[in-house]
Design a protein around this motif. Structure first.
Motif, short mmCIF file in Angstrom:
data_model
loop_
_atom_site.label_atom_id
_atom_site.label_comp_id
_atom_site.label_asym_id
_atom_site.label_seq_id
_atom_site.Cartn_x
_atom_site.Cartn_y
_atom_site.Cartn_z
N TRP A 6 -81.56 48.54 61.48
CA TRP A 6 -81.01 49.88 61.33
C TRP A 6 -80.81 50.54 62.70
O TRP A 6 -79.87 51.31 62.89
CB TRP A 6 -81.90 50.75 60.44
N SER A 7 -81.70 50.24 63.65
CA SER A 7 -81.60 50.88 64.97
C SER A 7 -80.33 50.43 65.72
O SER A 7 -79.79 51.19 66.52
CB SER A 7 -82.85 50.64 65.81
N ASP A 8 -79.86 49.21 65.43
CA ASP A 8 -78.59 48.77 66.03
C ASP A 8 -77.44 49.61 65.47
O ASP A 8 -76.52 49.98 66.21
CB ASP A 8 -78.35 47.29 65.76
N CYS A 51 -81.53 51.51 54.26
CA CYS A 51 -81.95 51.03 52.94
C CYS A 51 -82.10 49.51 52.90
O CYS A 51 -82.95 48.99 52.18
CB CYS A 51 -80.95 51.47 51.88
N ALA A 52 -81.29 48.79 53.65
CA ALA A 52 -81.30 47.33 53.60
C ALA A 52 -82.27 46.68 54.58
O ALA A 52 -82.67 45.54 54.38
CB ALA A 52 -79.88 46.80 53.87
N ASP A 53 -82.64 47.38 55.62
CA ASP A 53 -83.54 46.81 56.63
C ASP A 53 -84.94 46.67 56.04
O ASP A 53 -85.51 47.67 55.55
CB ASP A 53 -83.56 47.73 57.86
N PRO A 54 -85.52 45.48 56.07
CA PRO A 54 -86.87 45.30 55.50
C PRO A 54 -87.92 46.23 56.11
O PRO A 54 -88.86 46.63 55.43
CB PRO A 54 -87.20 43.83 55.81
N SER A 55 -87.74 46.60 57.36
CA SER A 55 -88.74 47.45 58.01
C SER A 55 -88.67 48.91 57.55
O SER A 55 -89.62 49.67 57.74
CB SER A 55 -88.60 47.39 59.53
N THR A 56 -87.55 49.31 56.94
CA THR A 56 -87.40 50.70 56.50
C THR A 56 -87.02 50.82 55.02
O THR A 56 -86.83 51.93 54.53
CB THR A 56 -86.34 51.42 57.36
N ALA A 57 -86.92 49.70 54.33
CA ALA A 57 -86.49 49.71 52.92
C ALA A 57 -87.42 50.58 52.05
O ALA A 57 -86.98 51.15 51.05
CB ALA A 57 -86.42 48.29 52.38
N SER A 61 -85.56 55.79 48.84
CA SER A 61 -85.36 57.01 48.05
C SER A 61 -85.38 58.26 48.93
O SER A 61 -84.61 59.20 48.71
CB SER A 61 -86.39 57.12 46.93
N GLU A 62 -86.21 58.26 49.96
CA GLU A 62 -86.29 59.42 50.86
C GLU A 62 -85.01 59.58 51.68
O GLU A 62 -84.53 60.70 51.86
CB GLU A 62 -87.49 59.29 51.79
N VAL A 63 -84.47 58.47 52.18
CA VAL A 63 -83.26 58.58 52.99
C VAL A 63 -82.05 58.95 52.12
O VAL A 63 -81.19 59.72 52.55
CB VAL A 63 -83.00 57.30 53.82
N ARG A 64 -82.03 58.46 50.90
CA ARG A 64 -80.94 58.86 49.99
C ARG A 64 -81.04 60.35 49.67
O ARG A 64 -80.02 61.05 49.62
CB ARG A 64 -80.98 58.03 48.71
N GLN A 65 -82.25 60.83 49.45
CA GLN A 65 -82.43 62.26 49.19
C GLN A 65 -82.01 63.09 50.39
O GLN A 65 -81.33 64.11 50.24
CB GLN A 65 -83.89 62.56 48.82
N MET A 66 -82.40 62.67 51.58
CA MET A 66 -82.02 63.40 52.78
C MET A 66 -80.50 63.44 52.92
O MET A 66 -79.92 64.49 53.22
CB MET A 66 -82.64 62.75 54.02
#
Length: 175
Positions: A6-8, A51-57, A61-66
């Motif tokens: 995700w950071s890339d 959402c797809a990155d295993p380290s942040t998956a 729900s939180e990122v979708r809400q944001m």
């Protein structure tokens, strides 16, 4: 995708932002518009990468809400999908309906014409030394219609980045 995370995608979004800001003052309107569309797409795609990155998956729900809570990110979603599909036939992230999507409705190019500073000569045909022409420029701007109101596209873009930065920082993910 080349072991990217995700950071890339976040850094790609930042590069798109820099390219957009640079192209605002370029002479090619199509290139500037391409930069605007690309930026909006990169902003929107960061959601999918998180959402797809295993380290942040686990934050899905939180990122979708944001992203649902951020008016700027909802606009980016509509514009990104509109530039991908030409016509949106899905529910607008802005209005929650199948119509009334946020969309780019105008592009303006303001030209600053150079002025020539010259010294007059009393002798016809003589060459006047030290005549200087200032450099002209073009500045591009766009408006996005959001719920019937036209908003500056670059201001919305900057707000979207700020919303991402605030959320990432709140999750300890700031770069």
């Amino acid at each position: 995708m080349l072991n990217e995370t995700w950071s890339d995608q976040y850094r790609r979004m930042q590069r798109s932002r820099e390219r957009l800001l640079s192209d605002l003052n370029g002479s090619d309107s199509a290139v500037a518009r391409d930069s605007l569309y690309r930026f909006y797409q990169d902003v929107f795609h960061l959601l999918d990468w998180i959402c797809a990155d295993p380290s942040t998956a686990h934050l899905k729900s939180e990122v979708r809400q944001m992203s649902d809570d951020s008016p700027a990110l909802r606009v980016c979603a509509d514009v990104a999908n509109g530039t991908k599909h030409l016509h949106l036939d899905r529910t607008s992230r802005v209005t929650g309906k199948r119509q009334g999507h946020a969309e780019v409705v105008s592009q303006n190019a303001t030209a600053h014409v150079p002025r020539i500073n010259a010294v007059g000569s009393a002798f016809p045909g003589s060459v006047v030394p030290n005549a200087k022409a200032e450099v002209g420029s073009v500045h591009h701007s766009w408006f996005v219609r959001v719920n019937g109101t036209d908003r500056d596209a670059v201001e919305l873009a900057e707000q979207a980045v700020a919303d991402w930065d605030t959320w990432l920082d709140s999750k300890g993910l700031a770069l």
